[in-house]
Enzyme design. Structure first.
Site, PDB file in Angstrom:
ATOM      1  N   GLY A  20      -3.166  -0.199  -2.080  1.00  0.00           N
ATOM      2  CA  GLY A  20      -4.285   0.720  -1.860  1.00  0.00           C
ATOM      3  C   GLY A  20      -5.573  -0.035  -1.577  1.00  0.00           C
ATOM      4  N   ARG A  24      -6.807  -6.474  -2.371  1.00  0.00           N
ATOM      5  CA  ARG A  24      -5.474  -6.861  -2.834  1.00  0.00           C
ATOM      6  C   ARG A  24      -4.620  -7.328  -1.648  1.00  0.00           C
ATOM      7  NH1 ARG A  24      -4.375  -4.968  -8.233  1.00  0.00           N
ATOM      8  NH2 ARG A  24      -6.020  -6.135  -9.243  1.00  0.00           N
ATOM      9  N   ARG A  43     -13.472  -0.638   9.184  1.00  0.00           N
ATOM     10  CA  ARG A  43     -13.870   0.036   7.939  1.00  0.00           C
ATOM     11  C   ARG A  43     -13.588  -0.805   6.688  1.00  0.00           C
ATOM     12  NH1 ARG A  43     -14.164   6.178   8.290  1.00  0.00           N
ATOM     13  NH2 ARG A  43     -14.318   6.520  10.518  1.00  0.00           N
ATOM     14  N   ARG A  87       4.902   0.504  -0.360  1.00  0.00           N
ATOM     15  CA  ARG A  87       3.641   0.624  -1.092  1.00  0.00           C
ATOM     16  C   ARG A  87       3.715  -0.251  -2.342  1.00  0.00           C
ATOM     17  NH1 ARG A  87      -0.538   2.375  -3.721  1.00  0.00           N
ATOM     18  NH2 ARG A  87      -0.370   3.584  -5.647  1.00  0.00           N
ATOM     19  N   ARG A 217      -4.182  -7.805 -14.536  1.00  0.00           N
ATOM     20  CA  ARG A 217      -3.769  -6.988 -13.386  1.00  0.00           C
ATOM     21  C   ARG A 217      -3.243  -7.843 -12.247  1.00  0.00           C
ATOM     22  NH1 ARG A 217      -6.372  -1.349 -13.045  1.00  0.00           N
ATOM     23  NH2 ARG A 217      -6.743  -1.016 -15.226  1.00  0.00           N
TER      24      ARG A 217
END
Ligand code: HPA
Length: 234
Positions: A20, A24, A43, A87, A217
């Site tokens: 997402g 990352r 963007r 994903r 994380r």
């Protein structure tokens, strides 16, 4: 070049990992790919193409939520010929047995609504993962010794949810975790004859309120990238 992706034709690999968060994508490309080259920055939704064990791979940010992912996945599939889309991201745990840091491989993704709902009307389409990818990811996760759960995911439209009853029904029906993108990815893959999978790390838990500390994380994100890459090319 498409409306939202500035890559030249041929700059995107047939295998695309989709976190997402665009940063990352940058981190994963710099950490796991050889000769990673920036192919999109429209963007700020960064995308990189490089190789992993000799295989060409693109890592392209999807943004948050199904409408954003839908834009990137549509253009990757329809304009750049992507065939395998995985994903990689985080989700909220929904079952007691699902702990923070665990990996979830999403067999299915339930929704209230997705960008594809309009075409299904009264139909309840069941978005599901590609079996071969799911099986390969399960093997890769087991080899790494990652605590892994395989089952249903809930792709919600909202992070700040004002309908706790929906989460309750998902928990009651055995759904493992909640995130915001997988159902649309699976639906688009089905529509266009592609392979798709979502590999998620449990970053927080809706029942216990526990959350993964930010310093941990990155490591769990790295585990997911490796599971996704091994699954894509096994
Ligand atoms: N809700 C939706 N998406 C998420 C969550 C959540 O609790 N945690 C991580 N992604």
């Amino acid at each position: 070049m498409t409306i939202h992706i500035g890559a030249a034709p041929g700059d995107i690999a047939e295998t695309v990992l989709m976190p997402g968060d665009p940063y990352r994508a940058k981190w994963a490309a710099e950490t796991f790919l050889q000769d990673a080259k920036l192919v999109n920055e429209v963007r700020g939704m960064l995308g990189y193409t490089g190789t992993w064990n000799g295989h060409r791979v693109t890592i392209q940010g999807s943004g948050m939520g199904m409408p954003s992912l839908s834009i990137y996945a549509n253009e990757l599939i329809r304009d750049y010929g992507a065939k395998t889309l995985i994903r990689i991201g985080s989700c909220g745990g929904m079952q007691d047995k699902v702990k923070v840091r665990d990996v979830i491989l999403a067999m299915t993704a339930s929704t209230v609504n997705s960008p594809s709902s309009g075409i299904f009307r009264e139909l309840n389409f069941a978005p599901c993962a590609d079996w071969g990818l799911l099986q390969a990811a399960a093997t890769a996760a087991a080899k790494r010794g990652s605590a892994t759960h395989i089952g249903g995911l809930y792709s919600s439209d909202v992070f700040y949810d004002e309908r706790p009853d929906l989460n309750e029904q998902m928990v009651r029906h055995g759904i493992l975790g909640v995130e915001m993108e997988a159902a649309e990815l699976y639906t688009l893959a089905a529509r266009h004859g592609c392979r798709a999978l979502a590999v998620l790390t449990v970053s927080d838990h809706l029942g216990t309120g526990e959350a993964l500390p930010s310093d941990q994380r990155e490591r769990s994100f790295g585990d997911m990238v490796e599971i996704a890459l091994e699954a894509a090319f096994s």
